[in-house]
Every structure is written in C-alpha cells, then in structure tokens.
Design a protein around this motif. Structure first.
Motif, PDB file in Angstrom:
ATOM      1  N   VAL A  42      10.824  -0.878  -2.301  1.00 36.06           N
ATOM      2  CA  VAL A  42       9.593  -1.673  -2.252  1.00 36.06           C
ATOM      3  C   VAL A  42       8.398  -0.780  -1.920  1.00 36.06           C
ATOM      4  O   VAL A  42       7.314  -0.921  -2.501  1.00 36.06           O
ATOM      5  N   THR A  43       8.587   0.149  -0.998  1.00 32.88           N
ATOM      6  CA  THR A  43       7.497   1.073  -0.650  1.00 32.88           C
ATOM      7  C   THR A  43       7.105   1.925  -1.848  1.00 32.88           C
ATOM      8  O   THR A  43       5.905   2.124  -2.128  1.00 32.88           O
ATOM      9  N   GLU A  44       8.093   2.438  -2.566  1.00 38.85           N
ATOM     10  CA  GLU A  44       7.803   3.231  -3.760  1.00 38.85           C
ATOM     11  C   GLU A  44       7.114   2.393  -4.827  1.00 38.85           C
ATOM     12  O   GLU A  44       6.237   2.888  -5.555  1.00 38.85           O
ATOM     13  N   LEU A  45       7.489   1.123  -4.936  1.00 38.96           N
ATOM     14  CA  LEU A  45       6.838   0.227  -5.894  1.00 38.96           C
ATOM     15  C   LEU A  45       5.364   0.068  -5.541  1.00 38.96           C
ATOM     16  O   LEU A  45       4.486   0.134  -6.419  1.00 38.96           O
ATOM     17  N   GLU A  46       5.080  -0.124  -4.250  1.00 34.85           N
ATOM     18  CA  GLU A  46       3.690  -0.257  -3.818  1.00 34.85           C
ATOM     19  C   GLU A  46       2.916   1.025  -4.101  1.00 34.85           C
ATOM     20  O   GLU A  46       1.746   0.981  -4.540  1.00 34.85           O
ATOM     21  N   ASP A  47       3.564   2.167  -3.869  1.00 32.29           N
ATOM     22  CA  ASP A  47       2.900   3.451  -4.135  1.00 32.29           C
ATOM     23  C   ASP A  47       2.591   3.606  -5.623  1.00 32.29           C
ATOM     24  O   ASP A  47       1.497   4.049  -6.002  1.00 32.29           O
ATOM     25  N   ARG A  48       3.548   3.213  -6.480  1.00 34.15           N
ATOM     26  CA  ARG A  48       3.337   3.328  -7.923  1.00 34.15           C
ATOM     27  C   ARG A  48       2.221   2.402  -8.404  1.00 34.15           C
ATOM     28  O   ARG A  48       1.436   2.749  -9.291  1.00 34.15           O
ATOM     29  N   LEU A  49       2.172   1.213  -7.827  1.00 35.76           N
ATOM     30  CA  LEU A  49       1.140   0.246  -8.239  1.00 35.76           C
ATOM     31  C   LEU A  49      -0.203   0.502  -7.575  1.00 35.76           C
ATOM     32  O   LEU A  49      -1.239   0.041  -8.053  1.00 35.76           O
ATOM     33  N   GLY A  50      -0.162   1.185  -6.443  1.00 32.43           N
ATOM     34  CA  GLY A  50      -1.401   1.485  -5.728  1.00 32.43           C
ATOM     35  C   GLY A  50      -1.950   0.328  -4.932  1.00 32.43           C
ATOM     36  O   GLY A  50      -3.139   0.317  -4.586  1.00 32.43           O
ATOM     37  N   VAL A  51      -1.093  -0.646  -4.604  1.00 29.62           N
ATOM     38  CA  VAL A  51      -1.535  -1.798  -3.815  1.00 29.62           C
ATOM     39  C   VAL A  51      -0.431  -2.180  -2.833  1.00 29.62           C
ATOM     40  O   VAL A  51       0.750  -1.863  -3.038  1.00 29.62           O
ATOM     41  N   GLN A  52      -0.818  -2.843  -1.754  1.00 29.16           N
ATOM     42  CA  GLN A  52       0.161  -3.371  -0.813  1.00 29.16           C
ATOM     43  C   GLN A  52       0.606  -4.750  -1.285  1.00 29.16           C
ATOM     44  O   GLN A  52      -0.209  -5.625  -1.585  1.00 29.16           O
ATOM     45  N   LEU A  53       1.912  -4.961  -1.361  1.00 36.35           N
ATOM     46  CA  LEU A  53       2.458  -6.229  -1.845  1.00 36.35           C
ATOM     47  C   LEU A  53       2.895  -7.145  -0.718  1.00 36.35           C
ATOM     48  O   LEU A  53       2.898  -8.370  -0.882  1.00 36.35           O
ATOM     49  N   LEU A  54       3.279  -6.563   0.419  1.00 32.79           N
ATOM     50  CA  LEU A  54       3.809  -7.353   1.523  1.00 32.79           C
ATOM     51  C   LEU A  54       3.149  -6.950   2.831  1.00 32.79           C
ATOM     52  O   LEU A  54       2.886  -5.768   3.070  1.00 32.79           O
ATOM     53  N   TYR A  55       2.876  -7.964   3.681  1.00 33.62           N
ATOM     54  CA  TYR A  55       2.547  -7.724   5.072  1.00 33.62           C
ATOM     55  C   TYR A  55       3.861  -7.762   5.848  1.00 33.62           C
ATOM     56  O   TYR A  55       4.602  -8.744   5.774  1.00 33.62           O
ATOM     57  N   LYS A  60       8.313 -11.809  10.411  1.00 32.40           N
ATOM     58  CA  LYS A  60       8.417 -12.324   9.046  1.00 32.40           C
ATOM     59  C   LYS A  60       7.678 -11.417   8.076  1.00 32.40           C
ATOM     60  O   LYS A  60       6.942 -10.499   8.482  1.00 32.40           O
ATOM     61  N   LEU A  61       7.885 -11.672   6.817  1.00 30.54           N
ATOM     62  CA  LEU A  61       7.166 -11.006   5.744  1.00 30.54           C
ATOM     63  C   LEU A  61       6.229 -12.001   5.090  1.00 30.54           C
ATOM     64  O   LEU A  61       6.568 -13.178   4.949  1.00 30.54           O
ATOM     65  N   GLU A  62       5.060 -11.547   4.696  1.00 27.25           N
ATOM     66  CA  GLU A  62       4.118 -12.399   3.984  1.00 27.25           C
ATOM     67  C   GLU A  62       3.578 -11.646   2.776  1.00 27.25           C
ATOM     68  O   GLU A  62       3.351 -10.434   2.836  1.00 27.25           O
ATOM     69  N   LEU A  63       3.367 -12.379   1.692  1.00 27.51           N
ATOM     70  CA  LEU A  63       2.810 -11.780   0.490  1.00 27.51           C
ATOM     71  C   LEU A  63       1.315 -11.546   0.648  1.00 27.51           C
ATOM     72  O   LEU A  63       0.594 -12.387   1.189  1.00 27.51           O
ATOM     73  N   THR A  64       0.830 -10.404   0.181  1.00 25.38           N
ATOM     74  CA  THR A  64      -0.604 -10.196   0.037  1.00 25.38           C
ATOM     75  C   THR A  64      -1.074 -10.931  -1.222  1.00 25.38           C
ATOM     76  O   THR A  64      -0.254 -11.430  -2.012  1.00 25.38           O
ATOM     77  N   ASP A  65      -2.368 -11.015  -1.434  1.00 21.54           N
ATOM     78  CA  ASP A  65      -2.877 -11.632  -2.658  1.00 21.54           C
ATOM     79  C   ASP A  65      -2.357 -10.886  -3.882  1.00 21.54           C
ATOM     80  O   ASP A  65      -1.958 -11.500  -4.885  1.00 21.54           O
ATOM     81  N   ALA A  66      -2.367  -9.557  -3.807  1.00 26.90           N
ATOM     82  CA  ALA A  66      -1.835  -8.765  -4.923  1.00 26.90           C
ATOM     83  C   ALA A  66      -0.341  -9.025  -5.093  1.00 26.90           C
ATOM     84  O   ALA A  66       0.172  -9.086  -6.219  1.00 26.90           O
ATOM     85  N   GLY A  67       0.356  -9.187  -3.979  1.00 28.60           N
ATOM     86  CA  GLY A  67       1.789  -9.465  -4.053  1.00 28.60           C
ATOM     87  C   GLY A  67       2.087 -10.782  -4.741  1.00 28.60           C
ATOM     88  O   GLY A  67       3.051 -10.890  -5.521  1.00 28.60           O
ATOM     89  N   ARG A  68       1.264 -11.808  -4.466  1.00 30.39           N
ATOM     90  CA  ARG A  68       1.463 -13.106  -5.125  1.00 30.39           C
ATOM     91  C   ARG A  68       1.260 -12.988  -6.628  1.00 30.39           C
ATOM     92  O   ARG A  68       2.018 -13.549  -7.418  1.00 30.39           O
ATOM     93  N   ARG A  69       0.208 -12.284  -7.011  1.00 27.24           N
ATOM     94  CA  ARG A  69      -0.061 -12.126  -8.451  1.00 27.24           C
ATOM     95  C   ARG A  69       1.071 -11.359  -9.126  1.00 27.24           C
ATOM     96  O   ARG A  69       1.524 -11.718 -10.222  1.00 27.24           O
TER      97      ARG A  69
END
Length: 303
Positions: A42-55, A60-69
């Motif tokens: 998941v961390t590598e995925l965020e690095d590849r996309l250049g955005v944070q997907l999860l808080y 608990k874990l929560e989706l960021t706005d970018a993560g929801r999209r």
C-alpha cells in the motif's frame, strides 16, 4: 491501460482488501500474506500514485478523498474481473460466505421474512446477517456489505440501485377507522409517529380535487419502533402514516385499515446501496437481484 501501470494491479487489489477488512492485519490474513508486506504494498502504491490513500491510526483506517476516488475505480475494475471470472466458471449464484445487510426498522415485515426464508433456503452456503436500525451507521466500521435506505441517496457516493417506489398510506385500527371519513376527522384522534418522522404536519394532495391537505392531528405519540407503531394502531391508539409496503399484509388481513385513500403523497424510492468493500459485493448483488425478482412476483404466488 499503460504497460507501466500493470504493476499497480496487485497493490491496488491489496489496497481494496485493506479497506474492506478494516486493517492491514485482517487483510493480510484473508490474502495469506504477511501484514508488513501488505503495508509495504500500500505504501509503494501511494508512492507510485503520488498521493496518500489512507489515514492510519492505532484505532482505525480512514480513506482520504483521493483514496475514495481511487477505490471507486479499483472497485469497478475488480467487479468487472469478478463478473468475467464467474461467467467463465459458469457460476450462477456465487453466493457463499457471509453477507451483512443493514435496513431501516420499517422493513420488518412478513413479506421480507418470506423472502429471507426463500433466499436462504436456495443458498444454504451463504450466512446472512440482517441488522434493522434507523441509525445511518458507517458501513466500513460496522462491516456492512449492503444497505437498504428509503429516499434518494443522492448525497451518498456508494453505488445504488432503486428497488421499488413506495407511497404513504394513512392507516388506523378497525375500532376507529369507520370514524375517519374526512380529513378533519383526523383532528379527533392521536397521530402516532416514529421518532424519524420529525415533522409535526404532513402534506397530502386530494386526488379528487387536486387540493393540498395538511394532516395535523391531536398531540402525537412518538415511539422509536415502527413495529410498535403498527401494534399501537391495530389496538386503536390513533392513526399513523406508513410506507405502503410496510402495511400491505396487515391491511389485507384487516388488522389495519387504510383510511382516506384519496389523500396521496408523492412516491419515494427504496434503494440498495452497495458498500465499497469488495469481497462480498457479488453476494450483495445476488441478494438484490433475488429481491427484485421476489418483488415482481404476484403476492398470491409467494410461498
């Protein structure tokens, strides 16, 4: 898909599993991977996309706005893959495992009970969990796969399907129904309403004249149970306004009487909302498909 993005497919699916199961550890157990490896993907995925997907927090874990999209797109991709795999394997139902459903308490009807018996009998490998509540709970926190709601879910980002339309019926018990012949007669009796019905007045249209009629009965009794409301009305406590699907059985048996049928309310939709969680999405769709077929079946043929 660009060739250099194919490598994102696996971590994207792992990301969806983490959201579905609510933690890296639970997702790892389901995927037969180690929690550190799942976290790394998941961390590598965020690095590849250049955005944070999860808080991430300890609770608990929560989706960021970018993560929801991003999850919307991943869910659509995984759904298409599931459908293709099922078509190849000739799986007609795909119903196994567990399916958690949340619905409002007004859905506690004999018709729903008949459907659940039929559905479960036809799919013994599927474990159903049905939670009736009027609280709009968090689907991920409560691990709910399918939510049924009354009213247009236009502000909800989850995929939705309209099941049917419903209209409001004014009902009373056999004791007082003969005395409710005109709208003004309602002022003589108590209006029993559930807590979710906050309005102190309710507007109808007289189908005979096209004029607006406002219901305003005696001081209301407010309860937090639709089932208790039905019992109170049947015992002559006053009158209530119900969605037609909730009282059709009672009206057909005569325990409740529909009064002033000329007073009409605009119909509203009843919707199925599919959770963004992935692994049981096919089960939820099997359930909704079967429910729609059941609703189209004439009542006399339902067993």
């Amino acid at each position: 898909m660009k060739h250099n993005e194919i490598d994102l497919l696996r971590p994207a699916a792992v990301f969806a599993a983490v959201v579905e199961h609510g933690s890296f550890r639970s997702a790892a157990a389901q995927l037969d991977l180690s929690p550190p490896f799942v976290s790394q993907l998941v961390t590598e995925l965020e690095d590849r996309l250049g955005v944070q997907l999860l808080y991430r927090s300890t609770r608990k874990l929560e989706l960021t706005d970018a993560g929801r999209r991003f999850l919307d797109g991943v869910s659509a991709m995984l759904d298409a893959f599931d459908q293709g795999a099922q078509a190849v394997r000739h799986q007609k139902s795909g119903a196994s495992g567990r399916l958690r459903i949340s619905a409002p308490t007004i859905m506690a009807t004999e018709a729903l009970a008949r459907f659940l018996v039929q559905f479960q009998t036809a799919r013994p490998a599927l474990e159903l969990s049905v939670d009736l509540s009027d609280d709009h709970r968090d689907a991920i926190d409560d691990r709910v796969d399918l939510v049924i709601r009354i009213g247009n879910p236009e502000d909800d980002s989850r995929p939705a399907r309209r099941l049917f339309q419903t209209e409001g019926w004014i009902c009373a018990g056999p004791q007082i129904a003969p005395d409710l012949r005109k709208p003004e007669d309602l002022k003589r009796f108590r209006w029993v309403r559930t807590e979710r019905m906050k309005a102190e007045r309710m507007g109808f249209t007289d189908s005979r004249t096209g004029t607006r009629v406002t219901l305003e009965g005696a001081p209301a009794m407010s309860v937090n149970s639709d089932q208790l409301t039905r019992h109170l009305i049947a015992l002559g406590a006053g009158y209530a306004v119900f969605p037609d699907f909730a009282v059709r059985d009672a009206v057909s048996k005569g325990s409740l009487i529909r009064v002033l049928p000329e007073l009409e309310m605009p119909s509203i939709g009843v919707y199925a909302l599919f959770s963004a969680r992935r692994s049981r999405l096919s089960n939820a769709r099997v359930f909704v498909d079967a429910l729609e077929a059941f609703l189209k079946t004439p009542v006399r043929h339902r067993t």
